[in-house]
Design a protein around this motif. Structure first.
Motif, PDB file in Angstrom:
ATOM      1  N   SER A 111       0.788  -1.070   0.336  1.00  0.00           N
ATOM      2  CA  SER A 111       0.316  -0.015   0.398  1.00  0.00           C
ATOM      3  C   SER A 111       1.060   0.816   0.367  1.00  0.00           C
ATOM      4  CB  SER A 111      -0.976  -0.124   1.150  1.00  0.00           C
ATOM      5  OG  SER A 111      -1.443   1.064   1.459  1.00  0.00           O
ATOM      6  N   GLN A 112       0.641   2.126  -0.949  1.00  0.00           N
ATOM      7  CA  GLN A 112       0.872   3.360  -0.692  1.00  0.00           C
ATOM      8  C   GLN A 112       1.312   4.214   0.948  1.00  0.00           C
ATOM      9  OE1 GLN A 112       0.095   6.387  -3.717  1.00  0.00           O
ATOM     10  NE2 GLN A 112      -0.384   7.897  -2.340  1.00  0.00           N
ATOM     11  N   ASP A 113       0.442   4.213   1.337  1.00  0.00           N
ATOM     12  CA  ASP A 113       0.268   4.528   2.709  1.00  0.00           C
ATOM     13  C   ASP A 113       1.181   3.995   3.801  1.00  0.00           C
ATOM     14  OD1 ASP A 113      -2.014   6.144   1.650  1.00  0.00           O
ATOM     15  OD2 ASP A 113      -3.550   5.510   2.149  1.00  0.00           O
ATOM     16  N   ASP A 114       1.641   2.384   3.287  1.00  0.00           N
ATOM     17  CA  ASP A 114       2.543   2.240   4.208  1.00  0.00           C
ATOM     18  C   ASP A 114       4.193   2.243   3.913  1.00  0.00           C
ATOM     19  OD1 ASP A 114       0.640   1.189   5.523  1.00  0.00           O
ATOM     20  OD2 ASP A 114       0.823  -1.076   4.690  1.00  0.00           O
ATOM     21  N   VAL A 115       4.587   3.009   3.171  1.00  0.00           N
ATOM     22  CA  VAL A 115       5.147   3.495   2.378  1.00  0.00           C
ATOM     23  C   VAL A 115       6.327   4.834   2.814  1.00  0.00           C
ATOM     24  CG1 VAL A 115       7.118   4.444   0.409  1.00  0.00           C
ATOM     25  CG2 VAL A 115       5.502   2.298  -0.055  1.00  0.00           C
ATOM     26  N   LEU A 116       7.172   4.385   4.138  1.00  0.00           N
ATOM     27  CA  LEU A 116       8.115   5.809   4.341  1.00  0.00           C
ATOM     28  C   LEU A 116       8.843   6.603   3.613  1.00  0.00           C
ATOM     29  CD1 LEU A 116       7.636   5.082   7.820  1.00  0.00           C
ATOM     30  CD2 LEU A 116       5.892   5.713   6.448  1.00  0.00           C
ATOM     31  N   VAL A 117       9.152   7.244   3.886  1.00  0.00           N
ATOM     32  CA  VAL A 117       9.797   8.917   2.958  1.00  0.00           C
ATOM     33  C   VAL A 117      10.840   9.362   2.894  1.00  0.00           C
ATOM     34  CG1 VAL A 117      10.304   9.862   0.936  1.00  0.00           C
ATOM     35  CG2 VAL A 117       8.388   8.019   0.578  1.00  0.00           C
ATOM     36  N   ALA A 118      12.678   9.317   2.915  1.00  0.00           N
ATOM     37  CA  ALA A 118      13.512  10.171   3.585  1.00  0.00           C
ATOM     38  C   ALA A 118      14.378  10.839   2.499  1.00  0.00           C
ATOM     39  CB  ALA A 118      13.913   9.346   5.133  1.00  0.00           C
ATOM     40  N   SER A 119      15.138  11.870   2.960  1.00  0.00           N
ATOM     41  CA  SER A 119      15.877  12.597   2.505  1.00  0.00           C
ATOM     42  C   SER A 119      17.168  13.277   2.886  1.00  0.00           C
ATOM     43  CB  SER A 119      15.361  13.388   1.023  1.00  0.00           C
ATOM     44  OG  SER A 119      14.126  12.640  -0.085  1.00  0.00           O
ATOM     45  N   THR A 120      18.010  13.166   1.948  1.00  0.00           N
ATOM     46  CA  THR A 120      19.398  14.135   3.043  1.00  0.00           C
ATOM     47  C   THR A 120      20.539  14.284   1.704  1.00  0.00           C
ATOM     48  OG1 THR A 120      20.664  14.385   4.917  1.00  0.00           O
ATOM     49  CG2 THR A 120      20.848  11.865   3.640  1.00  0.00           C
ATOM     50  N   GLY A 121      20.366  15.714   2.495  1.00  0.00           N
ATOM     51  CA  GLY A 121      21.688  16.504   1.327  1.00  0.00           C
ATOM     52  C   GLY A 121      21.064  18.347   1.300  1.00  0.00           C
ATOM     53  N   VAL A 122      21.397  18.431   0.040  1.00  0.00           N
ATOM     54  CA  VAL A 122      21.274  20.290  -0.292  1.00  0.00           C
ATOM     55  C   VAL A 122      20.090  20.905   0.221  1.00  0.00           C
ATOM     56  CG1 VAL A 122      21.998  21.722  -0.951  1.00  0.00           C
ATOM     57  CG2 VAL A 122      23.213  19.946  -1.481  1.00  0.00           C
ATOM     58  N   ILE A 123      19.356  21.645   1.051  1.00  0.00           N
ATOM     59  CA  ILE A 123      18.531  21.873   1.035  1.00  0.00           C
ATOM     60  C   ILE A 123      18.277  23.196  -0.407  1.00  0.00           C
ATOM     61  CG2 ILE A 123      16.454  23.405   3.021  1.00  0.00           C
ATOM     62  CD1 ILE A 123      18.131  21.935   5.070  1.00  0.00           C
ATOM     63  N   GLY A 124      16.753  23.779  -0.488  1.00  0.00           N
ATOM     64  CA  GLY A 124      16.635  23.741  -1.980  1.00  0.00           C
ATOM     65  C   GLY A 124      16.815  24.008  -2.711  1.00  0.00           C
ATOM     66  N   VAL A 125      17.075  22.968  -2.809  1.00  0.00           N
ATOM     67  CA  VAL A 125      16.883  22.787  -4.652  1.00  0.00           C
ATOM     68  C   VAL A 125      16.033  21.595  -4.959  1.00  0.00           C
ATOM     69  CG1 VAL A 125      19.153  21.193  -6.457  1.00  0.00           C
ATOM     70  CG2 VAL A 125      20.021  23.057  -4.428  1.00  0.00           C
ATOM     71  N   GLU A 126      16.061  21.702  -5.992  1.00  0.00           N
ATOM     72  CA  GLU A 126      14.921  20.423  -6.548  1.00  0.00           C
ATOM     73  C   GLU A 126      15.527  19.288  -6.992  1.00  0.00           C
ATOM     74  OE1 GLU A 126      12.019  22.261  -9.671  1.00  0.00           O
ATOM     75  OE2 GLU A 126      10.805  23.908  -8.458  1.00  0.00           O
ATOM     76  N   MET A 127      14.586  18.168  -6.648  1.00  0.00           N
ATOM     77  CA  MET A 127      14.737  16.676  -6.351  1.00  0.00           C
ATOM     78  C   MET A 127      15.273  16.514  -8.637  1.00  0.00           C
ATOM     79  SD  MET A 127      15.464  14.043  -4.606  1.00  0.00           S
ATOM     80  CE  MET A 127      14.389  14.214  -2.921  1.00  0.00           C
ATOM     81  N   PRO A 128      16.441  15.725  -8.243  1.00  0.00           N
ATOM     82  CA  PRO A 128      16.205  15.082  -9.999  1.00  0.00           C
ATOM     83  C   PRO A 128      15.578  14.601  -9.905  1.00  0.00           C
ATOM     84  CG  PRO A 128      18.820  14.556  -8.437  1.00  0.00           C
ATOM     85  CD  PRO A 128      17.656  15.848  -7.799  1.00  0.00           C
ATOM     86  N   ILE A 129      14.273  14.500  -9.746  1.00  0.00           N
ATOM     87  CA  ILE A 129      13.189  13.265  -9.473  1.00  0.00           C
ATOM     88  C   ILE A 129      13.082  11.826 -10.361  1.00  0.00           C
ATOM     89  CG2 ILE A 129      11.602  13.779 -10.546  1.00  0.00           C
ATOM     90  CD1 ILE A 129      11.595  12.032  -7.290  1.00  0.00           C
ATOM     91  N   GLU A 130      13.641  12.200 -11.572  1.00  0.00           N
ATOM     92  CA  GLU A 130      13.443  11.182 -12.994  1.00  0.00           C
ATOM     93  C   GLU A 130      14.662  10.264 -12.471  1.00  0.00           C
ATOM     94  OE1 GLU A 130      11.283  10.082 -14.687  1.00  0.00           O
ATOM     95  OE2 GLU A 130      10.038  11.794 -13.888  1.00  0.00           O
ATOM     96  N   ARG A 131      16.172  11.042 -11.922  1.00  0.00           N
ATOM     97  CA  ARG A 131      16.962   9.865 -11.359  1.00  0.00           C
ATOM     98  C   ARG A 131      16.640   8.836 -10.467  1.00  0.00           C
ATOM     99  NH1 ARG A 131      21.744  14.095 -11.524  1.00  0.00           N
ATOM    100  NH2 ARG A 131      20.624  15.503 -12.205  1.00  0.00           N
ATOM    101  N   VAL A 132      16.151   9.866  -9.400  1.00  0.00           N
ATOM    102  CA  VAL A 132      15.648   9.106  -8.145  1.00  0.00           C
ATOM    103  C   VAL A 132      14.443   7.838  -7.932  1.00  0.00           C
ATOM    104  CG1 VAL A 132      14.492   9.223  -5.790  1.00  0.00           C
ATOM    105  CG2 VAL A 132      16.111  11.021  -6.877  1.00  0.00           C
TER     106      VAL A 132
END
Length: 420
Positions: A111-132
């Motif tokens: 279930s999507q609701d059972d997926v937890l997400v965390a990130s770390t790195g530079v603040i204020g820069v848009e995520m290169p989401i396609e690569r992720v």
């Protein structure tokens, strides 16, 4: 490996050591082409879960998503990226965090609701989401392959290094990987396993800093109990670490208990289990302090004789966080006045006129006043890789310990160009 510690022992396997847990790390090229930077942790069954988060008013987008997904106390997967904090980028940040959860859910059939997400790195820069997302797909494919191999029965004895690569993938300025696994024999027979990994090196301060911590266990423990235990563990560990006085936007510690051991800890076993979780968090917290950005020395500040536990904690944290104390430690200068001063502005209730101060086992102040001591011996103590500072407040029965590091030229070098 295998040495008994208060009823439990260290084992191999890291975050994936408990039954029913899997982990992998992959290279997605988020910031650097050859660095592991996407980690995926997965439980074969839905797990009881709990989380503790930064107290910074400015919070990263994945933190809000994780808090929302954990409202029911259940989770089955955690996806983490390094190289980008996904913080302070508006709607794009919310959409990126959600997309990470969606892709994990799609590929692992949870279930999507059972997926937890965390990130770390530079603040204020848009995520290169396609690569992720490409990285998440690769991690999901590898993880599911490992699950299938286990179901079929692995034919080789080679250890799966996925958990280690997951621990590598969450690192930023860390210089060493932080991962452990413990095993606790139970009075009713069988064992409970606990796995963990963490990251943290800079932007670390009480109320957590730029640190992430993840714990897994195959014990059967309700989410409400996990939440209480995790909060207590964090107070004694991650909230007693300071590297540089900065608290980040992304700090998060999560624990999942999937119950696949079939063991619900008895009263006696629960005491040992709780101590094991707290011991694990303290071990990780100390590793974070040792790995402080640019650090050359590890500092432990032990405060005893306080009127209240909170007073002891405030004083220990204040001394560890003092830039002047940290600079004196770097310069191997036995300037105990800085230690007492840092205690004095901690906001704690104590009598400075009855305080004793020790560097290692050597007394440098007694009753709030300096005593004669060997500068040569003091320099030798302060020149060690690990230095203990002790304060006996002599005003009560409570005590606390905090951990930190010295302040070096290298810290400024690292953080002067972190963004670029």
């Amino acid at each position: 490996m295998g040495k008994a510690v208060e009823g439990w022992r260290q084992i191999a396997g890291g975050i994936a050591a408990p039954q029913g847990f899997y982990a992998v790390g992959v290279q997605a090229g988020i910031k650097y082409p050859d660095k592991y930077d996407v980690a995926l942790i997965y439980s074969q069954v839905q797990a009881q879960a709990a989380g503790v988060y930064t107290k910074n008013l400015v919070k990263a987008h994945p933190l809000y998503l994780t808090q929302n997904h954990l409202r029911n106390g259940l989770a089955q997967a955690i996806v983490v990226n390094s190289g980008n904090a996904n913080a302070c980028v508006g709607d794009f940040g919310d959409q990126s965090a959600l997309a990470m959860a969606e892709v994990v859910a799609m590929f692992t059939a949870v279930s999507q609701d059972d997926v937890l997400v965390a990130s770390t790195g530079v603040i204020g820069v848009e995520m290169p989401i396609e690569r992720v997302l490409v990285g998440i797909r690769a991690a999901s494919a590898e993880l599911l392959s490992n699950v299938v191999q286990d179901l079929k029965g692995r034919q080789d004895d080679a250890p799966n290094d996925g958990a280690h690569r997951a621990a590598l993938a969450i690192m930023t300025t860390d210089t060493v990987v932080k991962e452990y696994a413990y095993e606790l024999p139970c009075s009713q027979g069988g064992v409970i396993k606990l796995g963990a990994m963490a990251k943290g090196s800079g932007m670390i301060h009480p109320n957590m800093g730029t640190m992430l911590g993840f714990l897994t266990t195959d014990a059967s423990v309700p989410s409400a109990v996990l939440q209480r235990l995790l909060r207590e563990a964090v107070e004694e560990s991650f909230n007693m670490v300071t590297v540089d006085g900065d608290t980040s936007t992304n700090d998060m510690v999560l624990i999942l208990a999937n119950g696949t051991s079939g063991i619900t800890p008895s009263d006696e076993d629960m005491i040992n289990f709780e101590n094991m979780v707290k011991g694990m968090c303290v071990q990780l917290a100390k590793d974070i302090a040792r790995d402080g950005e640019g650090a050359s020395k590890f500092m432990e500040v032990a405060v005893s004789g306080a009127k209240t536990k909170e007073d002891a904690r405030k004083i220990a944290r204040s001394i560890c966080g003092s830039s002047l104390v940290k600079a004196a430690l770097f310069g191997e200068d036995a300037n105990w006045g800085r230690i007492l001063t840092a205690a004095g502005y901690a906001g704690a209730d104590f009598d400075p006129g009855i305080v004793d101060i020790f560097l290692g086992d050597m007394v440098v102040a007694q009753g709030g006043r300096g005593v004669a001591f060997s500068e040569e011996t003091a320099k030798e103590i302060l020149g060690r890789k690990e230095v203990q500072i002790r304060l006996a407040l002599n005003g009560g029965e409570e005590k606390a310990t905090a951990w930190g590091c010295d302040l070096t030229h290298e810290y400024v070098t690292i953080n002067g160009s972190y963004r670029t």
